[in-house]
Design an enzyme around this catalytic site. Sequence first.
Site, mmCIF file in Angstrom:
data_model
loop_
_atom_site.group_PDB
_atom_site.id
_atom_site.type_symbol
_atom_site.label_atom_id
_atom_site.label_comp_id
_atom_site.label_asym_id
_atom_site.label_seq_id
_atom_site.Cartn_x
_atom_site.Cartn_y
_atom_site.Cartn_z
ATOM 1 N N GLY A 46 2.837 4.093 4.052
ATOM 2 C CA GLY A 46 1.852 5.237 3.832
ATOM 3 C C GLY A 46 0.475 4.515 3.727
ATOM 4 N N GLN A 51 -8.244 3.927 1.840
ATOM 5 C CA GLN A 51 -7.855 2.537 2.075
ATOM 6 C C GLN A 51 -8.469 1.912 3.337
ATOM 7 O OE1 GLN A 51 -3.524 3.639 1.275
ATOM 8 N NE2 GLN A 51 -3.478 1.509 0.581
ATOM 9 N N CYS A 88 1.525 -1.404 -2.538
ATOM 10 C CA CYS A 88 0.474 -0.947 -1.876
ATOM 11 C C CYS A 88 -0.246 -1.891 -1.176
ATOM 12 C CB CYS A 88 -0.438 -0.277 -3.242
ATOM 13 S SG CYS A 88 -1.831 0.521 -2.414
ATOM 14 N N LEU A 89 -0.514 -1.388 0.228
ATOM 15 C CA LEU A 89 -1.295 -2.264 0.982
ATOM 16 C C LEU A 89 -2.550 -2.740 0.571
ATOM 17 C CD1 LEU A 89 -0.698 -0.274 4.524
ATOM 18 C CD2 LEU A 89 0.531 -2.384 3.606
ATOM 19 N N HIS A 130 2.299 9.039 -3.878
ATOM 20 C CA HIS A 130 1.465 7.604 -4.230
ATOM 21 C C HIS A 130 0.315 7.966 -3.272
ATOM 22 C CE1 HIS A 130 1.409 3.148 -3.652
ATOM 23 N NE2 HIS A 130 0.322 3.509 -2.886
ATOM 24 N N GLU A 131 0.377 8.518 -2.053
ATOM 25 C CA GLU A 131 -1.027 8.536 -1.120
ATOM 26 C C GLU A 131 -1.845 9.789 -1.577
ATOM 27 O OE1 GLU A 131 -1.383 6.149 0.867
ATOM 28 O OE2 GLU A 131 0.745 5.447 0.839
ATOM 29 N N HIS A 134 -4.126 8.406 -4.337
ATOM 30 C CA HIS A 134 -5.313 7.483 -3.621
ATOM 31 C C HIS A 134 -6.280 8.563 -3.562
ATOM 32 C CE1 HIS A 134 -4.106 3.316 -2.810
ATOM 33 N NE2 HIS A 134 -3.063 4.024 -2.239
HETATM 34 ZN ZN ZN Z 1 -1.446 2.777 -1.820
#
Ligand code: ZN
Length: 150
Positions: A46, A51, A88-89, A130-131, A134
């Site tokens: 995701g 991000q 997480c990226l 999770h997203e 953000h």
């Molecule tokens: Zn993340």
Amino acid sequence: MAVYKIVEIGADVLRLKAKTVKEVNPSIIKLLDNMIDTLHAADGVGLAAPQIGVSKRVIIVKVDDVLVELINPVVLESAGQNSAEEGCLSIPNVTGDVLRPAKVRVQGINRYGQMVDFQAERLLARALQHEIDHLEGILFVDVAKKTYRS
Ligand code: ZN
């Protein structure tokens, strides 16, 4: 179509409350397309717009080859609890155990400007939460019970 550089922890944009999208216009469609390219290039589950440095309420999630794109997503209802490992990226080489509701009902707008409302569970539910976190400036390491460095 473009692959963006993913912003990493420490960047201010990851800590802002992202702005509501007022209109699904060509620049939002382009943002979605570029987020998809970026997610594929990073081989992630995701991605939220902050991000890639864009403080707007836009997320994408890809679970089991099904891509979900949501503009202004909100969790309307949640049920159950489940703990699982997340990464997480934007936080390379760190994972953590995060307790979250197991099922959620999520509402948002798709790229056609239509309101969508659906239930999700398992990994899809986790990835959506999770997203959406953000968009509030919350990272999984803030809510993890325990984190691990790999
Ligand atoms: Zn993340």
